[in-house]
Design an enzyme around this catalytic site. Sequence first.
Site, mmCIF file in Angstrom:
data_model
loop_
_atom_site.group_PDB
_atom_site.id
_atom_site.type_symbol
_atom_site.label_atom_id
_atom_site.label_comp_id
_atom_site.label_asym_id
_atom_site.label_seq_id
_atom_site.Cartn_x
_atom_site.Cartn_y
_atom_site.Cartn_z
ATOM 1 N N ASP A 15 55.786 15.010 -29.677
ATOM 2 C CA ASP A 15 55.643 15.913 -28.463
ATOM 3 C C ASP A 15 57.085 16.056 -27.800
ATOM 4 O O ASP A 15 57.580 15.134 -27.584
ATOM 5 C CB ASP A 15 54.763 15.269 -27.597
ATOM 6 N N MET A 16 57.436 17.240 -27.846
ATOM 7 C CA MET A 16 58.515 17.882 -27.262
ATOM 8 C C MET A 16 58.489 17.424 -25.778
ATOM 9 O O MET A 16 57.846 17.505 -25.096
ATOM 10 C CB MET A 16 59.028 19.215 -27.394
ATOM 11 N N ASP A 109 54.726 23.127 -28.490
ATOM 12 C CA ASP A 109 55.500 21.813 -28.552
ATOM 13 C C ASP A 109 54.712 20.493 -29.117
ATOM 14 O O ASP A 109 55.249 19.573 -28.620
ATOM 15 C CB ASP A 109 56.254 21.697 -27.079
ATOM 16 N N GLU A 110 53.855 20.731 -29.799
ATOM 17 C CA GLU A 110 53.052 19.332 -30.294
ATOM 18 C C GLU A 110 52.417 19.527 -31.561
ATOM 19 O O GLU A 110 51.757 20.415 -31.913
ATOM 20 C CB GLU A 110 51.910 19.063 -29.053
#
Length: 355
Positions: A15-16, A109-110
């Site tokens: 996860d960013m 982003d995940e």
Amino acid sequence: MEYKLPEDLCILHIDMDAFYASVEERDNQSLKGKPVIVGGSSNHGIVTTANYEARKYGVHSAMPIFMAKQMCPKGIFVPTRIKRYRDVSEEVFSILNRFTNVLEQVSIDEAYLDISNISGEKIETCFQMKREVFENTGLTLSMGLSFNKFLAKLASDWNKPNGMKIIMPSMVPEILLPLPIEKIHGIGKKTTKKLNDIGIYKVQDLIELSEEFLIELLGKHGTEIYYRIRGIDNRNLETERERKSLGTETTLEIATREKNILKEYLYEFSLEIEAELKIKRIQGRTITLKIKDEVFKSKTRSRTLDYNINSANDIYTLSSMLLDELNLDKKIRLIGISISNFSNSDKIQLSLFNF
């Protein structure tokens, strides 16, 4: 029912960290160390992402901009640049794909990665991924490593930002017991309220309930919850999953009948959906608007087109039309949109509307 937890730590969730805000900081170094809030500066807008400095003031995604300004008066508000975030996302995932091609990207982003076939030490490989992403993009990510999707995702949120957490079979269920029930995947706001109403607030309370009782209270969903809090989650990674719909919704902190405010939410949702569609290389024909008013009455409106769309402008225009068709006699507390009737296509779809 006896169930032996698997020993192999092979599911990784990444996860960013505050992704949109982190991209803004990377592109503009003068923002470093300052509270950055993505979502524009209009008081009618909503927060898309806030960095960790802004979160210290209580700012979070889907919060109205005017409220974020009150809570964080020194915050720096920047507009959402979805195309930029999508480009950076592609950089990140091109790096991750070097390590494994068994990857389920669930958002911009995940993602979940299956690293069971990686040769060598898995934990060292995870840190190598983090290093390569940072060295190539300047961005950090948090990781969770475990033996199923539920625990991997839970672990990735444990030590944010730039964290790494491993949940081993021997740690379950004890590691889960102190957690609030809303931390468990599948327990949303409605289920949380149902359980709170009978005095269940922590997993240690929930684990005392029988499967039969949970089924009676929550329906078939009760079985999933019963096994999940015991560390059991048999979902596979879906690298080519076929989704029936894609969308987003939020509960408003302040209920409103003002359509211009509601349309700000629709605009931000449209940007998010466009990014997801383009990542998955799909287009859709049906837009659905969902609202729930202050007395919990839900309404949905849909529009199906003769052709596919995947642009934020088209999604926003259609969802705004659907909203304009509604007579809002009560304040709205939840709003969301989704797109469905997908087709897989790399062809460029011309916009339906001129702006």
